[in-house]
Write an enzyme that holds these catalytic residues in place. Structure first.
Site, PDB file in Angstrom:
ATOM      1  N   THR A   1      29.538  37.982  46.958  1.00  0.00           N
ATOM      2  CA  THR A   1      29.611  36.717  46.213  1.00  0.00           C
ATOM      3  C   THR A   1      30.200  35.614  47.097  1.00  0.00           C
ATOM      4  O   THR A   1      29.755  34.459  47.054  1.00  0.00           O
ATOM      5  CB  THR A   1      30.479  36.897  44.955  1.00  0.00           C
ATOM      6  OG1 THR A   1      30.024  38.057  44.269  1.00  0.00           O
ATOM      7  CG2 THR A   1      30.371  35.699  44.038  1.00  0.00           C
TER       8      THR A   1
ATOM      9  N   HIS B   1      27.608  34.269  49.169  1.00  0.00           N
ATOM     10  CA  HIS B   1      26.766  33.311  48.423  1.00  0.00           C
ATOM     11  C   HIS B   1      27.421  31.937  48.401  1.00  0.00           C
ATOM     12  O   HIS B   1      26.740  30.915  48.521  1.00  0.00           O
ATOM     13  CB  HIS B   1      26.522  33.794  46.989  1.00  0.00           C
ATOM     14  CG  HIS B   1      25.508  34.891  46.895  1.00  0.00           C
ATOM     15  ND1 HIS B   1      24.235  34.765  47.401  1.00  0.00           N
ATOM     16  CD2 HIS B   1      25.570  36.122  46.344  1.00  0.00           C
ATOM     17  CE1 HIS B   1      23.566  35.882  47.184  1.00  0.00           C
ATOM     18  NE2 HIS B   1      24.350  36.723  46.551  1.00  0.00           N
TER      19      HIS B   1
ATOM     20  N   GLU C   1      39.118  40.016  46.472  1.00  0.00           N
ATOM     21  CA  GLU C   1      39.270  41.451  46.769  1.00  0.00           C
ATOM     22  C   GLU C   1      40.565  41.635  47.560  1.00  0.00           C
ATOM     23  O   GLU C   1      40.527  41.851  48.765  1.00  0.00           O
ATOM     24  CB  GLU C   1      38.076  41.947  47.577  1.00  0.00           C
ATOM     25  CG  GLU C   1      36.747  41.785  46.854  1.00  0.00           C
ATOM     26  CD  GLU C   1      35.590  42.423  47.608  1.00  0.00           C
ATOM     27  OE1 GLU C   1      35.782  42.948  48.721  1.00  0.00           O
ATOM     28  OE2 GLU C   1      34.467  42.393  47.067  1.00  0.00           O
TER      29      GLU C   1
ATOM     30  N   CYS D   1      35.888  34.859  21.671  1.00  0.00           N
ATOM     31  CA  CYS D   1      34.432  35.007  21.523  1.00  0.00           C
ATOM     32  C   CYS D   1      34.087  36.389  20.961  1.00  0.00           C
ATOM     33  O   CYS D   1      34.952  37.267  20.893  1.00  0.00           O
ATOM     34  CB  CYS D   1      33.751  34.790  22.881  1.00  0.00           C
ATOM     35  SG  CYS D   1      33.977  36.173  24.005  1.00  0.00           S
TER      36      CYS D   1
ATOM     37  N   CYS E   1      33.566  38.707  28.510  1.00  0.00           N
ATOM     38  CA  CYS E   1      33.806  37.510  27.692  1.00  0.00           C
ATOM     39  C   CYS E   1      32.669  36.511  27.903  1.00  0.00           C
ATOM     40  O   CYS E   1      32.189  36.326  29.019  1.00  0.00           O
ATOM     41  CB  CYS E   1      35.141  36.901  28.145  1.00  0.00           C
ATOM     42  SG  CYS E   1      35.459  35.252  27.500  1.00  0.00           S
TER      43      CYS E   1
HETATM   44 ZN   LIG Z   1      33.807  41.093  44.952  1.00  0.00          ZN
HETATM   45 ZN   LIG Z   2      35.897  35.675  25.270  1.00  0.00          ZN
END
Ligand SMILES: [Zn+2]
Ligand SMILES: [Zn+2]
Ligand SMILES: NC(=O)c1ccc[n+]([C@@H]2O[C@H](COP(=O)([O-])OP(=O)(O)OC[C@H]3O[C@@H](n4cnc5c(N)ncnc54)[C@H](O)[C@@H]3O)[C@@H](O)[C@H]2O)c1
Length: 345
Positions: free
Chosen positions: A43, A46, A65, A97, A108
């Site tokens: 990520t 990215h 991490e 939520c 979530c």
């Molecule tokens: Zn990661």
């Molecule tokens: Zn939530």
């Protein structure tokens, strides 16, 4: 806590700048951590490539991490004390939520990922909500502990697969996540084969004692059938994020096999639903981790259940973060690169 700290800011255009800044003091319910190591995740790559600029902006400290030591605690925090080695489960949820109300706070509907939606661990002092912390055993190496976050991803995936000892497992994609899924699946008693197309990563998988298949050279489904007496795999993890990987996941799956979708696909892949009908397959979505996956990941890393020294291929100081991202972007051999953020034993 008033001394200035170093922090690496993502500035867009494949650029990080390391700057001096004031550490954020812990507010009520927060904890400040002196960060030891922070791994570079897919990520984060990215972000580096500019694919997430709209989400992260150009004033963001990324990184999730990590490993570190509690530096200071805010008002009302009695779960940890300064000096405690910790890792952060980098998820913050809304509590309101439907997913949160059902107890699935890790998915979530308004999930905030620390290190993307708020500042992360590529800074010497990182301040986070206390509920995100997990305590580490005192003798755990801090570089190894930086693997706990991706190992927790693997623990979640293997737990949701309901893998039983002796079952045949195929991991499609032997990148950092696939390798860790394979290690955790082996730790759980699975008979694991890794499918990977990159020769360097095949070599790493073989060094770790895994049987491997290069689907560019060998017919993967035929090979798995030959190994399993035509039964096929009981559990398949799609960790390649590619259409050929998705084609392979149904091709290798045996009767009532469970397929776990770990990869985040950039495009909607085509899935062979005929196989789902013929073989009564099950497809399981798996996203990040829950607290129990973190506790399992800590136990596995602490017991040497993952070969951390083979997975960690590079370590660079925070001042060299730019070079570390450039190297990881182009290196054919790198697996997991760590940034040494601070001097913590
Ligand atoms: Zn990661
Ligand atoms: Zn939530
Ligand atoms: N579910 C989650 O919460 C979660 C968490 C972290 C990462 N991910 C996702 O997991 C995936 C893997 O992460 P990574 O960091 O290991 O990525 P990666 O890109 O480093 O690894 C993918 C691997 O798949 C291999 N591959 C490509 N085509 C293949 C094919 N046809 N057959 C077999 N192997 C093939 C590549 O050579 C590469 O080594 C990514 O999609 C990532 O976004 C998901």
């Amino acid at each position: 806590m008033s001394d200035a700290i170093s922090a690496a800011y993502y500035r867009g255009d494949k650029t990080f700048t390391v700057e001096q800044t004031e550490p954020q003091a812990p507010g009520s319910g927060e904890v400040s951590i002196r960060v030891a190591y922070c791994g570079i995740c897919g990520t984060d790559m990215h972000v580096y490539h500019g694919n997430m600029d709209a989400r992260v902006g150009f004033e963001r400290v990324i990184g999730h991490e990590m490993s570190g030591v509690v530096e200071a605690v805010g008002e009302g925090v009695d779960t940890v004390a300064p000096g405690q080695k910790v890792v952060v489960r980098p998820l913050d949820h809304c509590g309101q939520c439907p997913a949160c109300r059902a107890g699935h706070t890790h998915i979530c509907h308004k999930l905030k990922f620390l290190g993307l939606d708020s500042d992360g661990a590529m800074q010497e002092i990182w301040t986070v909500p206390a509920h995100t912390l997990h305590a580490l055993p005192d003798d755990l190496r801090m570089d190894h502990a930086a693997l706990i976050e991706p190992v927790a991803v693997a623990c979640h995936d293997v737990r949701l697969s309901e893998l039983r000892p002796g079952e045949d497992v195929v991991v499609i994609g032997g990148g950092p996540i696939g390798i860790l899924v394979a290690m955790v699946a082996r730790d759980a008693g699975g008979e694991v084969v890794i499918s990977e197309v990159n020769p360097n990563r095949l070599a790493i998988a073989e060094n770790l004692g895994f049987d491997t298949v290069n689907p560019a050279r060998t017919d993967l489904a035929a090979e798995i059938n030959a190994r399993t007496g035509d039964k096929g795999a009981d559990v398949v993890f799609e960790v390649s994020g590619t259409q050929p990987g998705v084609d392979a996941m149904t091709a290798v799956a045996g009767t009532r096999a469970r397929i776990v979708m770990v990869a985040i696909h950039a495009q909607k892949p085509q899935i062979d639903l005929f196989q789902f009908f013929w073989r009564e397959l099950r497809l399981i979505g798996a996203r990040v981790y829950e607290p129990e996956d973190y506790e399992q990941a800590i136990a596995i890393v602490a017991s040497g259940g993952v070969d951390a020294d083979t997975v960690i291929t590079d370590v660079s100081p925070l001042s060299e973060i730019q070079a570390a991202f450039e190297a990881l972007d182009t290196s054919p051999t790198a697996m997991k690169s760590l940034i040494r953020v601070g001097e913590v034993a």
